[in-house]
Design an enzyme around this catalytic site. Structure first.
Site, PDB file in Angstrom:
ATOM      1  N   THR A 123       0.888  -1.146   0.000  1.00  0.00           N
ATOM      2  CA  THR A 123       0.000   0.000   0.000  1.00  0.00           C
ATOM      3  C   THR A 123       0.925   1.194   0.000  1.00  0.00           C
ATOM      4  OG1 THR A 123      -1.686  -1.128   1.257  1.00  0.00           O
ATOM      5  CG2 THR A 123      -1.606   1.190   1.588  1.00  0.00           C
TER       6      THR A 123
ATOM      7  N   GLY B 289       1.027  -1.789   5.012  1.00  0.00           N
ATOM      8  CA  GLY B 289       1.444  -3.008   5.714  1.00  0.00           C
ATOM      9  C   GLY B 289       0.319  -3.904   6.181  1.00  0.00           C
TER      10      GLY B 289
ATOM     11  N   GLU C 191      -4.278  -3.299  -2.388  1.00  0.00           N
ATOM     12  CA  GLU C 191      -4.117  -4.452  -1.492  1.00  0.00           C
ATOM     13  C   GLU C 191      -2.730  -5.045  -1.663  1.00  0.00           C
ATOM     14  OE1 GLU C 191      -4.381  -6.058   1.195  1.00  0.00           O
ATOM     15  OE2 GLU C 191      -4.050  -8.087   0.546  1.00  0.00           O
TER      16      GLU C 191
ATOM     17  N   THR D 121      -4.308   2.092  -1.728  1.00  0.00           N
ATOM     18  CA  THR D 121      -3.848   0.718  -1.904  1.00  0.00           C
ATOM     19  C   THR D 121      -4.543   0.018  -3.054  1.00  0.00           C
ATOM     20  OG1 THR D 121      -3.526  -1.373  -0.707  1.00  0.00           O
ATOM     21  CG2 THR D 121      -5.617  -0.267  -0.362  1.00  0.00           C
TER      22      THR D 121
HETATM   23  N1  GLU Z   1      -5.697  -4.134   2.118  1.00  0.00           N
HETATM   24  C1  GLU Z   1      -5.015  -3.697   3.288  1.00  0.00           C
HETATM   25  C2  GLU Z   1      -5.954  -2.968   4.209  1.00  0.00           C
HETATM   26  O1  GLU Z   1      -6.854  -2.324   3.780  1.00  0.00           O
HETATM   27  C3  GLU Z   1      -3.920  -2.791   2.948  1.00  0.00           C
HETATM   28  C4  GLU Z   1      -2.911  -3.496   2.163  1.00  0.00           C
HETATM   29  C5  GLU Z   1      -1.577  -3.460   2.773  1.00  0.00           C
HETATM   30  O2  GLU Z   1      -1.137  -2.440   3.246  1.00  0.00           O
HETATM   31  O3  GLU Z   1      -0.950  -4.478   2.752  1.00  0.00           O
HETATM   32  O4  GLU Z   1      -5.808  -3.032   5.377  1.00  0.00           O
END
Ligand code: GLU
Length: 612
Positions: free
Chosen positions: A411, A498, A431, A429
């Protein structure tokens, strides 16, 4: 001060490593790659983002009289070019904003939504009755949520911008046309995804030129994305939300553009053009807790970030961390995080579908109940049960344990301030690094795989799981863009990528800064550990090597670098936790802009008028 040429003919003033900070004596080494500096100090506006070009784009807009919001849209759009594996038009995010005139913090929820044809069993394989293996879902059309990114940009500009969308897209269009210089980080991120990208002809064509990894030092142009942005500049967001860009995206989701020699048969997605037309951002009130005299504002659900960071801070406020020895202080940080994650798992989901007890979870009464679960002499041996935010202030009786699910990996987070004192803290992000791996043919952007943030099967035993998919629902996020006020004025803005570690990274930076007396650059650079209600605590190698670790182990903490066993073996994972960026406002208009000296290639921090 250094003045240098960055990216496409933009001149940007950057300051070499700063040594400021109310906490004291900083000496964060200047490890940033050429064109990037992790720290800058000065006036008139500031930007910290992942790439030199995106930071330069933000400064360009600030210099021309744009607001922090105008600059933020320019930064985000440029990151879609130069940081395409972590964000862009195909994704979503959360925009947290401090408005200097009204002295209020507001937020925009730009999270992706589930197509109308989706639902709680969409990730269950009808042939086996079991959830699809995680890697199968990761690289698929099925995991693609309806992107909220462009709608967020437009909404933010409508509320707080001076410029129109077309103006703010200009720097990104220029970078996409001219290209950017591939660095070692970009090549490495491509290498980590090579196996997946090769499966899709559109993705391979853009990111594996000639079938090879892009060479360090070569220029990567993205004329398709430049044209896509131009189309948006001309026709507005409707070109995407129902127009020809949306049509192309839906086609790619429903029939992923597999290469002739592909070895996978990706699951098709459920998105329709009507789903894309129906997308709306949501203006939300931020979460708020007070912590040691500061007011901490974060992102309310659909992200779990604001509540979970806030609950952990409320628990920690019951202990004087600055007085405890460092082992005890870190023990309390880890245990507070464990407890808050237990509650996150049980209670937080999209509030349009789930009755989230936000007020109760952020109450001092609940914090008192949870704080008494912390044993100063021992870490909890494993996952702890959620508390009862509707119950009495006594220690809760055990129910079922709630281990945390999948932590995502990538992200970006960036921060911007302007001359008027407005502040943006924006996490966006697609994802996973590389999202779903699918570039929309002819359009130059990757699709997200955000719907993998749902639980594929219920995780809460007898209790309902708040994070199962439903038509239109937003998957629970961990993104935690945060703004901290002191006496009603901005003091800090901070955030990180993260996955679920975002929450602990933001929490740890706040504790480092507010309790341990580190400067902001130190607080960001410090080694990280992330306890998410598991038997072991994920930690960076430098945290494990620190002198406090034997003391923590004596209390029962177990540390390990990231467990990758559930992930696609083609995706190589770095042991780093997060890639944070932040601003600290030190008075009289002066700002410390700070990012990562090392993690993920380092951040690009810059200010409009550097301090001398
Ligand atoms: N999809 C994650 C979230 O919304 C963020 C992706 C990431 O930072 O790894 O928490």
């Amino acid at each position: 001060m250094l003045t240098r040429r960055i990216g496409s003919a933009l001149t940007v003033g950057l300051l070499l490593t700063a040594t400021l900070g109310a906490g004291g004596t900083t000496a964060v080494a200047d490890h940033g790659p050429p064109g990037k500096r992790p720290v800058a100090v000065g006036y008139g506006g500031a930007v910290v983002s992942d790439t030199a070009e995106s930071t330069a784009a933000g400064l360009e807009i600030l210099r021309r009289g744009g607001t922090a919001t105008d600059a933020a849209v320019a930064v985000a759009a440029t990151l879609g070019v130069t940081d395409p594996y972590v964000a862009g038009l195909g994704g979503g995010g959360y925009f947290v904003y401090y408005d200097a005139r009204s002295r209020t913090v507001s937020t925009i929820d730009g999270r992706e939504t589930t197509p109308r044809a989706g639902g709680p069993t969409m990730f269950v394989d009808p042939n086996t009755g079991q959830p699809y293996p995680f890697p199968t879902a990761v690289t698929s059309g099925l995991s693609v949520g309806v992107p909220g990114m462009l709608a967020t940009w437009q909404r933010a500009l409508d509320r707080w911008g001076r410029f129109d969308l077309a103006t703010t897209l200009k720097p990104a269009i220029r970078v996409a046309d001219r290209g950017f210089t591939v660095d070692a980080t970009f090549r490495e991120q491509t290498r980590q995804n090579e196996g997946r990208f090769a499966q899709f002809s559109s993705t391979a064509e853009l990111f594996l030129p000639g079938g090879e990894l892009p060479e360090v030092g070569s220029r990567l142009r993205n004329p398709d994305l430049a044209d896509t942005y131009r189309e948006i500049a001309r026709y507005g967001p409707r070109a995407f939300y129902g127009g020809s860009i949306g049509r192309d995206m839906v086609a790619a989701v429903r029939t992923p553009p597999v290469a002739p020699d592909a070895t996978i048969d990706p699951l098709p997605g459920l998105m329709t053009l009507q789903d894309v037309r129906d997308y709306r951002t949501i203006d939300r009130r931020p979460t708020h807790v007070s912590y040691r005299g500061y007011d901490v504002y974060g992102m309310a659900p659909s992200s779990s970030g604001g509540i979970t960071v806030g609950e952990a801070l409320n628990i920690l406020e019951r202990f004087d961390l600055s007085e405890l020895d460092r082992v005890q202080a870190l023990h309390h940080y880890l245990e507070a995080s464990r407890l808050a994650f237990a509650d996150r798992g049980r209670y937080i989901g999209d509030p349009a579908y789930v009755d989230v007890p936000q007020r109760q979870l952020l109450s001092d009464r609940f914090a008192a109940q949870r704080a008494c679960e912390i044993d100063p002499a021992a870490a909890a041996p494993g996952p702890v049960p959620p508390g009862n935010p509707f119950g009495s202030a006594e220690c809760a009786a055990a129910t079922t344990a709630t281990p945390d699910g999948n932590p995502g990996t990538h992200t970006n987070h960036f921060v911007v301030s302007d001359r008027w004192g407005n502040v943006v803290s924006y996490t966006n992000t697609i994802e996973q690094l590389g999202g779903a791996g699918i570039v929309v043919p002819g359009r130059g952007f990757l699709l997200n795989n955000e719907l993998t943030d749902f639980n594929f099967a219920p995780t809460q035993g007898e209790a309902p799981d708040p994070n199962l998919a439903a038509p239109g629902k937003r998957p629970r996020s961990s993104m935690s863009p945060t703004i901290v006020l002191k006496h009603g004025r901005p003091f800090l803005a901070v955030g990180s990528p993260g996955g679920a570690t975002i929450i602990t990274t933001v929490l740890q930076i706040l504790v480092n800064r507010l309790d341990f007396g580190m400067s902001l650059p130190q607080a960001i650079a410090a080694p990280r550990a992330s306890q998410r209600n598991a038997a072991t605590t994920q930690a960076e190698p430098a945290f494990i090597a620190a002198p406090t670790t034997p003391g923590l182990e004596a209390l029962g903490h177990r540390f390990q670098i990231r467990d990758t066993s559930s992930l696609d073996p083609n995706i190589k994972i770095s042991p780093d936790i997060g890639v944070a960026s932040g601003l600290e406002f030190v008075g009289r208009g002066k700002v410390i802009a700070a990012g990562e000296p090392v993690r993920r290639g380092g951040s690009a921090a810059a200010v409009l008028y550097p301090a001398h």
